[in-house]
Design a protein around this motif. Structure first.
Motif, PDB file in Angstrom:
ATOM      1  N   VAL A 219      -2.351  -8.386  -4.754  1.00 26.95           N
ATOM      2  CA  VAL A 219      -1.299  -7.824  -3.906  1.00 26.95           C
ATOM      3  C   VAL A 219      -1.958  -7.257  -2.653  1.00 26.95           C
ATOM      4  CG1 VAL A 219       0.612  -6.188  -3.747  1.00 26.95           C
ATOM      5  CG2 VAL A 219       0.021  -7.183  -5.960  1.00 26.95           C
ATOM      6  N   VAL A 220      -1.295  -7.441  -1.510  1.00 31.11           N
ATOM      7  CA  VAL A 220      -1.794  -6.867  -0.264  1.00 31.11           C
ATOM      8  C   VAL A 220      -0.626  -6.200   0.448  1.00 31.11           C
ATOM      9  CG1 VAL A 220      -1.418  -8.984   1.084  1.00 31.11           C
ATOM     10  CG2 VAL A 220      -3.130  -7.318   1.841  1.00 31.11           C
ATOM     11  N   TRP A 221      -0.907  -5.072   1.115  1.00 37.44           N
ATOM     12  CA  TRP A 221       0.153  -4.415   1.876  1.00 37.44           C
ATOM     13  C   TRP A 221      -0.416  -3.752   3.126  1.00 37.44           C
ATOM     14  CZ3 TRP A 221      -1.402  -2.600  -2.970  1.00 37.44           C
ATOM     15  CH2 TRP A 221      -2.034  -1.350  -2.996  1.00 37.44           C
ATOM     16  N   GLN A 222       0.471  -3.539   4.084  1.00 41.49           N
ATOM     17  CA  GLN A 222       0.102  -2.877   5.325  1.00 41.49           C
ATOM     18  C   GLN A 222       0.171  -1.362   5.151  1.00 41.49           C
ATOM     19  OE1 GLN A 222       3.105  -4.839   7.834  1.00 41.49           O
ATOM     20  NE2 GLN A 222       1.445  -5.621   9.099  1.00 41.49           N
ATOM     21  N   THR A 223      -0.640  -0.660   5.909  1.00 46.50           N
ATOM     22  CA  THR A 223      -0.540   0.797   5.982  1.00 46.50           C
ATOM     23  C   THR A 223       0.244   1.169   7.236  1.00 46.50           C
ATOM     24  OG1 THR A 223      -2.635   0.953   7.192  1.00 46.50           O
ATOM     25  CG2 THR A 223      -2.733   1.083   4.785  1.00 46.50           C
ATOM     26  N   GLY A 224       0.810   2.369   7.239  1.00 48.16           N
ATOM     27  CA  GLY A 224       1.596   2.805   8.383  1.00 48.16           C
ATOM     28  C   GLY A 224       3.056   2.423   8.240  1.00 48.16           C
ATOM     29  N   ASP A 225       3.869   2.897   9.181  1.00 44.56           N
ATOM     30  CA  ASP A 225       5.316   2.713   9.117  1.00 44.56           C
ATOM     31  C   ASP A 225       5.822   1.538   9.939  1.00 44.56           C
ATOM     32  OD1 ASP A 225       5.522   4.973   7.498  1.00 44.56           O
ATOM     33  OD2 ASP A 225       5.694   6.321   9.227  1.00 44.56           O
ATOM     34  N   ASN A 226       5.018   1.047  10.876  1.00 43.14           N
ATOM     35  CA  ASN A 226       5.478  -0.003  11.778  1.00 43.14           C
ATOM     36  C   ASN A 226       4.829  -1.330  11.413  1.00 43.14           C
ATOM     37  OD1 ASN A 226       5.940  -1.712  14.105  1.00 43.14           O
ATOM     38  ND2 ASN A 226       6.479   0.142  15.232  1.00 43.14           N
ATOM     39  N   LEU A 227       5.668  -2.330  11.124  1.00 46.76           N
ATOM     40  CA  LEU A 227       5.152  -3.639  10.723  1.00 46.76           C
ATOM     41  C   LEU A 227       4.292  -4.271  11.808  1.00 46.76           C
ATOM     42  CD1 LEU A 227       8.399  -5.210   9.182  1.00 46.76           C
ATOM     43  CD2 LEU A 227       6.560  -4.043   7.976  1.00 46.76           C
ATOM     44  N   TYR A 228       4.612  -3.969  13.055  1.00 45.53           N
ATOM     45  CA  TYR A 228       3.960  -4.650  14.167  1.00 45.53           C
ATOM     46  C   TYR A 228       2.885  -3.801  14.834  1.00 45.53           C
ATOM     47  CZ  TYR A 228       8.174  -7.362  13.407  1.00 45.53           C
ATOM     48  OH  TYR A 228       9.182  -8.097  12.826  1.00 45.53           O
ATOM     49  N   GLN A 229       2.544  -2.670  14.214  1.00 45.32           N
ATOM     50  CA  GLN A 229       1.486  -1.818  14.756  1.00 45.32           C
ATOM     51  C   GLN A 229       0.524  -1.392  13.652  1.00 45.32           C
ATOM     52  OE1 GLN A 229       3.299   1.423  16.901  1.00 45.32           O
ATOM     53  NE2 GLN A 229       4.343   0.085  18.346  1.00 45.32           N
ATOM     54  N   CYS A 230       0.274  -2.297  12.726  1.00 48.04           N
ATOM     55  CA  CYS A 230      -0.603  -1.990  11.591  1.00 48.04           C
ATOM     56  C   CYS A 230      -2.055  -2.291  11.956  1.00 48.04           C
ATOM     57  CB  CYS A 230      -0.178  -2.809  10.375  1.00 48.04           C
ATOM     58  SG  CYS A 230      -1.325  -2.698   8.989  1.00 48.04           S
ATOM     59  N   GLU A 231      -2.942  -1.392  11.567  1.00 45.79           N
ATOM     60  CA  GLU A 231      -4.367  -1.572  11.858  1.00 45.79           C
ATOM     61  C   GLU A 231      -5.207  -1.711  10.591  1.00 45.79           C
ATOM     62  OE1 GLU A 231      -5.429   1.714  14.341  1.00 45.79           O
ATOM     63  OE2 GLU A 231      -4.315   0.952  16.083  1.00 45.79           O
ATOM     64  N   LYS A 232      -4.550  -1.670   9.406  1.00 48.00           N
ATOM     65  CA  LYS A 232      -5.329  -1.783   8.169  1.00 48.00           C
ATOM     66  C   LYS A 232      -4.476  -2.359   7.043  1.00 48.00           C
ATOM     67  CE  LYS A 232      -6.471   1.986   5.949  1.00 48.00           C
ATOM     68  NZ  LYS A 232      -7.146   3.274   5.636  1.00 48.00           N
ATOM     69  N   LEU A 233      -5.075  -3.278   6.268  1.00 46.77           N
ATOM     70  CA  LEU A 233      -4.463  -3.825   5.062  1.00 46.77           C
ATOM     71  C   LEU A 233      -5.196  -3.296   3.836  1.00 46.77           C
ATOM     72  CD1 LEU A 233      -4.110  -7.629   6.010  1.00 46.77           C
ATOM     73  CD2 LEU A 233      -2.427  -5.812   6.334  1.00 46.77           C
ATOM     74  N   ILE A 234      -4.452  -3.166   2.727  1.00 50.89           N
ATOM     75  CA  ILE A 234      -5.046  -2.825   1.440  1.00 50.89           C
ATOM     76  C   ILE A 234      -4.852  -4.008   0.504  1.00 50.89           C
ATOM     77  CG2 ILE A 234      -5.074  -1.242  -0.510  1.00 50.89           C
ATOM     78  CD1 ILE A 234      -5.901   0.067   2.081  1.00 50.89           C
ATOM     79  N   LEU A 235      -5.939  -4.589   0.043  1.00 54.96           N
ATOM     80  CA  LEU A 235      -5.913  -5.708  -0.901  1.00 54.96           C
ATOM     81  C   LEU A 235      -6.273  -5.177  -2.279  1.00 54.96           C
ATOM     82  CD1 LEU A 235      -5.766  -8.807  -1.449  1.00 54.96           C
ATOM     83  CD2 LEU A 235      -8.224  -8.877  -0.931  1.00 54.96           C
ATOM     84  N   MET A 236      -5.413  -5.441  -3.271  1.00 54.01           N
ATOM     85  CA  MET A 236      -5.629  -4.890  -4.608  1.00 54.01           C
ATOM     86  C   MET A 236      -5.653  -5.989  -5.657  1.00 54.01           C
ATOM     87  SD  MET A 236      -3.529  -1.880  -6.581  1.00 54.01           S
ATOM     88  CE  MET A 236      -4.080  -1.271  -8.179  1.00 54.01           C
ATOM     89  N   ASN A 237      -6.655  -5.932  -6.522  1.00 57.61           N
ATOM     90  CA  ASN A 237      -6.764  -6.812  -7.682  1.00 57.61           C
ATOM     91  C   ASN A 237      -6.164  -6.070  -8.874  1.00 57.61           C
ATOM     92  OD1 ASN A 237      -7.602  -8.194 -10.004  1.00 57.61           O
ATOM     93  ND2 ASN A 237      -9.496  -8.895  -9.033  1.00 57.61           N
ATOM     94  N   LEU A 238      -5.045  -6.544  -9.399  1.00 49.34           N
ATOM     95  CA  LEU A 238      -4.370  -5.833 -10.477  1.00 49.34           C
ATOM     96  C   LEU A 238      -5.116  -5.934 -11.803  1.00 49.34           C
ATOM     97  CD1 LEU A 238      -0.597  -6.563  -9.773  1.00 49.34           C
ATOM     98  CD2 LEU A 238      -2.083  -4.781  -8.857  1.00 49.34           C
ATOM     99  N   ASN A 239      -6.018  -6.881 -11.921  1.00 46.18           N
ATOM    100  CA  ASN A 239      -6.826  -6.956 -13.146  1.00 46.18           C
ATOM    101  C   ASN A 239      -7.765  -5.763 -13.259  1.00 46.18           C
ATOM    102  OD1 ASN A 239      -6.082  -9.007 -14.834  1.00 46.18           O
ATOM    103  ND2 ASN A 239      -7.488 -10.526 -13.975  1.00 46.18           N
ATOM    104  N   THR A 240      -8.346  -5.381 -12.138  1.00 43.70           N
ATOM    105  CA  THR A 240      -9.356  -4.323 -12.140  1.00 43.70           C
ATOM    106  C   THR A 240      -8.883  -3.044 -11.451  1.00 43.70           C
ATOM    107  OG1 THR A 240     -10.298  -5.118 -10.059  1.00 43.70           O
ATOM    108  CG2 THR A 240     -11.167  -6.067 -12.096  1.00 43.70           C
ATOM    109  N   LYS A 241      -7.749  -3.098 -10.769  1.00 38.43           N
ATOM    110  CA  LYS A 241      -7.235  -2.007  -9.935  1.00 38.43           C
ATOM    111  C   LYS A 241      -8.139  -1.725  -8.731  1.00 38.43           C
ATOM    112  CE  LYS A 241      -4.473   0.693 -13.225  1.00 38.43           C
ATOM    113  NZ  LYS A 241      -4.253   2.060 -13.774  1.00 38.43           N
ATOM    114  N   ALA A 242      -9.057  -2.630  -8.443  1.00 38.93           N
ATOM    115  CA  ALA A 242      -9.960  -2.442  -7.305  1.00 38.93           C
ATOM    116  C   ALA A 242      -9.214  -2.695  -6.001  1.00 38.93           C
ATOM    117  CB  ALA A 242     -11.151  -3.385  -7.420  1.00 38.93           C
ATOM    118  N   LYS A 243      -9.449  -1.822  -5.012  1.00 40.96           N
ATOM    119  CA  LYS A 243      -8.806  -1.943  -3.710  1.00 40.96           C
ATOM    120  C   LYS A 243      -9.852  -2.220  -2.631  1.00 40.96           C
ATOM    121  CE  LYS A 243      -5.016   1.256  -4.812  1.00 40.96           C
ATOM    122  NZ  LYS A 243      -4.341   2.521  -4.428  1.00 40.96           N
ATOM    123  N   THR A 244      -9.487  -3.086  -1.697  1.00 38.08           N
ATOM    124  CA  THR A 244     -10.360  -3.428  -0.581  1.00 38.08           C
ATOM    125  C   THR A 244      -9.614  -3.190   0.719  1.00 38.08           C
ATOM    126  OG1 THR A 244     -11.456  -5.143  -1.904  1.00 38.08           O
ATOM    127  CG2 THR A 244     -11.736  -5.252   0.488  1.00 38.08           C
TER     128      THR A 244
END
Length: 508
Positions: free
Chosen positions: A141-166
């Motif tokens: 799963v990946v999601w944007q940080t911040g409130d604005n879809l078009y002004q995001c400067e960072k993504l969080i990528l998560m592996n649900l098997n390990t709960k590891a976030k990148t």
């Protein structure tokens, strides 16, 4: 099928078609995990026709023990929404890992539930449409940080098997957006801040000069970049990514360019059973399993598992996530076709589907085709600008006066309040709707409901749409004074040239 056995893991049907509980199809089943021993974890969600949760709507997690031929309920999550909503959410994300943690999405929140002690935690909340992506396996799963879809400067990528976030960060002067997954590899795009603009129709253009494919370990597998060409959308089909592109002319205007493709050379390993859909006649289709080996049909045994009984309950109640993020459900002929936090995007989707928009409270927001031939809000008369009030203030004053509210909106505008803020703070029992990017034809729904629509113009002025018929709109322009008719085609063209910036409201 190694032992030529079939097991009916779950069914509300008991062989009696006269029992309405057997035929009410408002529930779904999704397989979460199958191990080599034939053990299966799966969920049943929606309306519970019978059993210990009969008459309720919720999510049940079950475990089938292949050796013991038993089915046991591990978890039950009651819910007050509909089957259609749960179907849209859980078919997008429902996953269980080897640590017996069940992940699922509900109302913009990703929950992680320990199936052993039935405790849960929130992984991420307030997810908005287009701000996240889920791999087909539901593992990544990946999601944007911040409130604005078009002004995001960072993504969080998560592996649900390990709960590891990148964390994946955009460069200086850049924004970043997730596009999807190819298998478990993330596809995302990068846009320069100065390239992000609003189109003539009011929609944001997010031109990505670069598209990257990155694996879960952070290695960039491929970078797609072509000078002067920008990607604004993508469609992923099996091993191919189709890119929708624009080209930027010297004048700075974006024009359409031919689509391009990225093709993966990774060869999928064969030898597994697959599910396929086959047309059986002109009007019907069936789903069938294409197996990797030959089945001894004559020796198949059909088993009915026994239910594991237990004392007490295995129910958890999710705490209400206090959030101000609204949710809009688009219903089409196949049920829920999309869940949105932006009302304009929801209405555009419903407009294309000839569908309906309902909010999180169950109230109708918009319906396609439910409109009279003509209507005019006769209570709204002409109003003109003065030395103290510009046309926007006059339009806002008129909207509030129509609801019996007297305010000095010129003062509010001068202190920096926005149109949405002014209407939201002063219209009690109403929800303000920002319909920027919607068509004139779509917003006429509200005039049909005797609700005026404010349209902002590029020169800073504004007009109110207060009526329509088959050939014309009726506008109240403070620069003119009296309401007047304008041809429907001319009105459509005028509002498109000004970005289709519409704002209205609905009663709650």
């Amino acid at each position: 099928m190694a032992d030529n056995k079939f097991s009916t893991l779950f069914s509300f049907y008991d062989g009696d078609y006269k029992d309405e509980r057997a035929c009410w199809q408002k529930h779904g089943v999704k397989i979460l995990d199958v191990d080599e021993a034939g053990n299966v974890k799966f969920i049943v969600y929606g309306y519970m026709n019978r059993g210990r949760h009969e008459g309720e709507v919720g999510i049940s997690v079950y475990y089938f023990n292949g050796m013991m031929n038993t089915v046991e309920e591990l978890l039950y999550v009651p819910d007050g929404s509909s089957y259609e909503v749960l179907h849209a959410e859980l078919e997008e994300l429902a996953y269980v890992n080897r640590a017996e943690t069940f992940f699922f999405m509900h109302k913009g929140v990703v929950y992680a539930v320990d199936l052993g002690d039935r405790t849960y935690e929130t992984m991420v909340s307030e997810l908005r449409e287009e701000s996240y992506r889920v791999s087909d396996s539901n593992r990544m799963v990946v999601w944007q940080t911040g409130d604005n879809l078009y002004q995001c400067e960072k993504l969080i990528l998560m592996n649900l098997n390990t709960k590891a976030k990148t964390e994946i960060k955009a460069g200086n002067g850049e924004y970043i957006a997730p596009l999807g997954f190819m298998n478990e590899d993330l596809i995302y795009g990068v846009a320069r801040k100065e390239d992000v603009v609003r189109s003539n129709t009011g929609n944001i253009i997010f031109p990505m000069y670069c598209v990257r494919i990155q694996n879960e370990n952070g290695k960039v597998l491929k970078t797609y970049e072509e000078p002067g060409v920008y990607v604004i959308g993508s469609e992923i089909q099996e091993n191919q990514i189709n890119l929708t592109r624009l080209r930027k002319e010297e004048s700075g205007i974006y024009v359409e360019a031919e689509d391009d493709q990225i093709v993966s050379t990774k060869i999928e390993s064969g030898g597994s059973n697959t599910l396929e859909t086959v047309a059986v006649d002109v009007y019907g289709k069936i789903a069938q399993i294409a197996v990797k080996g030959v089945i001894d049909v004559g020796g198949i045994k059909k088993l009915t598992p026994k239910e594991v009984l237990f004392e007490g309950g295995r129910e958890i109640a999710l705490q209400n996530n206090n959030t101000d993020v609204p949710r809009y459900y688009v219903y089409g002929k196949n049920g829920v076709e999309g869940i949105f936090t932006d009302e304009g995007n929801a209405i555009n989707k419903a407009y294309d589907l000839s569908g309906t928009v309902i909010n999180e409270k169950g109230a109708y927001v918009w319906i396609r085709g439910n409109r009279s031939i003509k209507n005019q809000i006769m209570a709204i008369k002409g109003a003109t600008i003065t030395e103290e009030k510009n046309s926007l203030a006059v339009c806002l004053d008129t909207m509030l006066q129509y609801e019996g509210i007297m305010r000095n909106t010129e003062y509010m505008l001068n202190r920096g309040d926005t149109i949405v803020e002014i209407l939201g703070e002063n219209l009690e029992g109403a929800r303000v709707l920002d319909l920027t990017g919607c068509s004139l034809d779509a917003v006429l729904y509200y005039i049909n409901k005797d609700i005026p629509v404010l349209a902002s113009l590029n020169d800073g002025n504004a007009v109110l749409i207060i009526g329509f018929n088959e050939l014309n709109t009726v506008l109240m322009d403070p620069l003119v004074g009296e309401p007047f008719k304008k041809g429907m085609n001319d009105s459509t063209e005028m509002f498109e040239e000004n970005g289709n910036r519409f704002i209205t409201y609905m009663k709650e």
